[in-house]
Every structure is written in structure tokens, then in C-alpha cells.
Write a protein that holds these residues in place. Sequence first.
Motif, mmCIF file in Angstrom:
data_model
loop_
_atom_site.group_PDB
_atom_site.id
_atom_site.type_symbol
_atom_site.label_atom_id
_atom_site.label_comp_id
_atom_site.label_asym_id
_atom_site.label_seq_id
_atom_site.Cartn_x
_atom_site.Cartn_y
_atom_site.Cartn_z
ATOM 1 N N ASP A 1 0.856 -1.181 0.000
ATOM 2 C CA ASP A 1 0.000 0.000 0.000
ATOM 3 C C ASP A 1 0.891 1.230 0.000
ATOM 4 O O ASP A 1 2.087 1.160 0.289
ATOM 5 C CB ASP A 1 -0.927 0.011 1.223
ATOM 6 N N SER A 2 0.274 2.370 -0.274
ATOM 7 C CA SER A 2 0.995 3.638 -0.225
ATOM 8 C C SER A 2 1.294 4.053 1.203
ATOM 9 O O SER A 2 2.153 4.915 1.434
ATOM 10 C CB SER A 2 0.177 4.742 -0.903
ATOM 11 N N GLY A 3 0.587 3.478 2.170
ATOM 12 C CA GLY A 3 0.789 3.862 3.566
ATOM 13 C C GLY A 3 0.220 2.821 4.497
ATOM 14 O O GLY A 3 0.405 1.619 4.283
ATOM 15 N N VAL A 4 -0.523 3.271 5.513
ATOM 16 C CA VAL A 4 -1.065 2.346 6.518
ATOM 17 C C VAL A 4 -2.425 1.783 6.133
ATOM 18 O O VAL A 4 -2.932 0.886 6.804
ATOM 19 C CB VAL A 4 -1.175 3.030 7.902
ATOM 20 N N PHE B 1 6.146 -6.548 8.969
ATOM 21 C CA PHE B 1 5.706 -5.224 8.542
ATOM 22 C C PHE B 1 6.907 -4.347 8.207
ATOM 23 O O PHE B 1 7.865 -4.286 8.983
ATOM 24 C CB PHE B 1 4.859 -4.555 9.634
ATOM 25 N N TYR B 2 6.809 -3.665 7.072
ATOM 26 C CA TYR B 2 7.858 -2.762 6.613
ATOM 27 C C TYR B 2 7.231 -1.434 6.194
ATOM 28 O O TYR B 2 6.101 -1.391 5.714
ATOM 29 C CB TYR B 2 8.608 -3.357 5.416
ATOM 30 N N THR B 3 7.980 -0.367 6.354
ATOM 31 C CA THR B 3 7.536 0.944 5.895
ATOM 32 C C THR B 3 8.729 1.723 5.362
ATOM 33 O O THR B 3 9.849 1.579 5.866
ATOM 34 C CB THR B 3 6.856 1.748 7.017
ATOM 35 N N THR B 4 8.471 2.539 4.344
ATOM 36 C CA THR B 4 9.510 3.455 3.863
ATOM 37 C C THR B 4 9.501 4.754 4.661
ATOM 38 O O THR B 4 10.353 5.615 4.453
ATOM 39 C CB THR B 4 9.316 3.774 2.371
ATOM 40 N N GLY B 5 8.526 4.887 5.552
ATOM 41 C CA GLY B 5 8.404 6.088 6.369
ATOM 42 C C GLY B 5 8.967 5.887 7.762
ATOM 43 O O GLY B 5 9.881 5.085 7.982
ATOM 44 N N SER C 1 0.281 -16.545 6.926
ATOM 45 C CA SER C 1 1.295 -15.546 7.264
ATOM 46 C C SER C 1 1.207 -14.393 6.275
ATOM 47 O O SER C 1 0.744 -14.563 5.133
ATOM 48 C CB SER C 1 2.699 -16.165 7.216
ATOM 49 N N THR C 2 1.640 -13.212 6.704
ATOM 50 C CA THR C 2 1.617 -12.050 5.824
ATOM 51 C C THR C 2 2.926 -11.293 5.900
ATOM 52 O O THR C 2 3.653 -11.361 6.901
ATOM 53 C CB THR C 2 0.477 -11.079 6.201
ATOM 54 N N ILE C 3 3.196 -10.555 4.849
ATOM 55 C CA ILE C 3 4.290 -9.588 4.837
ATOM 56 C C ILE C 3 3.756 -8.336 4.164
ATOM 57 O O ILE C 3 3.210 -8.397 3.061
ATOM 58 C CB ILE C 3 5.549 -10.145 4.141
ATOM 59 N N PHE C 4 3.849 -7.214 4.844
ATOM 60 C CA PHE C 4 3.220 -5.964 4.406
ATOM 61 C C PHE C 4 4.275 -4.878 4.270
ATOM 62 O O PHE C 4 5.153 -4.744 5.120
ATOM 63 C CB PHE C 4 2.167 -5.529 5.433
ATOM 64 N N ILE C 5 4.156 -4.092 3.185
ATOM 65 C CA ILE C 5 4.994 -2.899 3.057
ATOM 66 C C ILE C 5 4.120 -1.694 2.728
ATOM 67 O O ILE C 5 3.285 -1.746 1.816
ATOM 68 C CB ILE C 5 6.122 -3.060 2.009
ATOM 69 N N GLN D 1 9.923 -2.662 10.381
ATOM 70 C CA GLN D 1 11.284 -2.350 9.954
ATOM 71 C C GLN D 1 11.241 -1.287 8.858
ATOM 72 O O GLN D 1 10.312 -1.258 8.049
ATOM 73 C CB GLN D 1 11.974 -3.603 9.417
ATOM 74 N N HIS D 2 12.252 -0.433 8.852
ATOM 75 C CA HIS D 2 12.330 0.632 7.858
ATOM 76 C C HIS D 2 13.030 0.128 6.597
ATOM 77 O O HIS D 2 14.002 -0.622 6.663
ATOM 78 C CB HIS D 2 13.098 1.826 8.426
ATOM 79 N N VAL D 3 12.510 0.535 5.447
ATOM 80 C CA VAL D 3 13.119 0.233 4.151
ATOM 81 C C VAL D 3 13.384 1.555 3.443
ATOM 82 O O VAL D 3 12.476 2.383 3.305
ATOM 83 C CB VAL D 3 12.207 -0.648 3.275
#
Length: 271
Positions: free
Chosen positions: A10-13, A236-240, A30-34, A261-263
Motif C-alpha cells: 500500500d501507499s501507507g497504513v 511489517f515494513y515501511t519506507t516512512g 502468514s503475511t508480509i506488508f509494506i 522495519q524501515h526500508v
Amino acid sequence: MNNRPIGLLDSGVGGLTVVKQILRQLPHESTIFIGDQARLPYGTKTPPEIINFARQLVRFLISKNAKMIVIACNTATAAALPTLKREFNLPIIGVIASGSQAAVQQTKNQRVAVIATPATIKSHAYSDAIQQLQANIQVKGLATPEFVTIVENNQYRAQATQQIVQQTLSPLNEFAMDTLVMGCTHFPLLQPLIQQAVGPNVQLIDAGSATVQAINTQLQQLKLTASDKQIPQHQFYTTGKTEQFVKIANDWLQPAVITAQHVEVTALEEN
């Protein structure tokens, strides 16, 4: 059986609303989200920009061994889904088809409103999908980008937000719809306020929730379902900023407690 994770982007949360439904409806998966918070909002970007961003996020999820990709973003679904399905050799699901089908099944007076980002409204993705299913349904779209900002700034419980929601949705007052599609995965976090604004006789459609049924169907058809003995893992990952992401995620996904975790965007661009 396949115990690899379902990848969501997604673009965000906002896509966390889809994760929440997976936790409820598919508890062994299981999931992995960015969430690409560093580059939001997607709703004001051009289609080529959105396609490029989504392509990078898909590559990231594939590098984490995802067995399926869910574009948990209406804007990215509208702009990028056909391209991504051509370019990648794994199942990829968007959120617009399921949301449209749910709206068609729900409406009784054949009047459906859609609230979404400017890019989604401009694409006519929902109106086209709904009218392909039932041509006589009237569809009215309304761009509500301020709702994304409210959610991303963790203001969806703020006292002033109800008035903002009421004013933003006022152009729909004369449309007399009986069904409203929340055409952005951020919007279910505002669902009680949206319901209050449009009244109890309007049925709200959560496109992300409807999509989980399609995810389950495709997992079963492709024999990709996880074992019912698996203990699921959720990444869970975020670029923010991870602090803001975790605060919203833990509020929305409770009782689950998550870390993120931050990417770096540059890492995605180089991938």
C-alpha cells in the motif's frame, strides 16, 4: 499446502485494514506488508509514477518469498494491476473488483457512491467495473484525499475529524445513494465517522474486506493455502517513520502487537 506469506502493499497504513481482515478470516496465513509512506499520497501521482512505485514494492515482496501479491491500495490497483499481472509470474489481486461486486450485490435503488483518491476517481475504475456488472446502476465518484491525510497523521480519533468528514461528504447529500464504497483502504479507519455523516440507511462497502474472500478463493484454487497447523508470522515494513506506523498498526490490529522495519526508498529503486 504452501506456508509462504501473502504479500501486501500500500501507499501507507491503509492496507493494514486488509491485513486485519486476513487475520480474522484466514488465521493460519502468514503475511508480509509494506507501506510506502515516504512517497504518499499515491492519489496525486501520475499513472506511470504509480506503476513504477508498485512494481518496486512487488519486487520487494517477491524477494521476501511472497506466494501471492495483494495490491491493498485502490489507487495502485486502478493504475497498475494490469501491468503488474503481465510482468510478474505469481498471483496478483487488487481490491477494486471485489469492492465493485459487493456494491452491486448490496444496492437496492441502483445508486452507488464511491469515495476514493483523486487518481482512483479520475481512472473511473469503480464506475466502469460496477457498470460492467450492472449497466443501469448510477455511480457518483467523490475524491476525498483529506481522509488519507487524516489517517496517516493518526488523527482519525481527533474531535475535529467528524466535522471534516461531514463537510467533505456533503456533495453526496443530494445523490440519494443507498450504498457507499470506501474506495481507499485507509477509509475503514474512518468508518464510524463516515457512517454518521451519510446516515444509517446507507450501506458502507469495505473493498479490502470483500477482497479477502477473493484471496481465499484463489489460494484454494491454486492449492496455496497454509497448513492449519502453521503458526503464522506477520512482518511489517515501511519506507516512512516506523514509530508512527507502529502506533497506528497496534491501534488498528489489536490485540496483535507488531513491530516494523524501515526500508529505504533508494533500496527499492535499486532492486
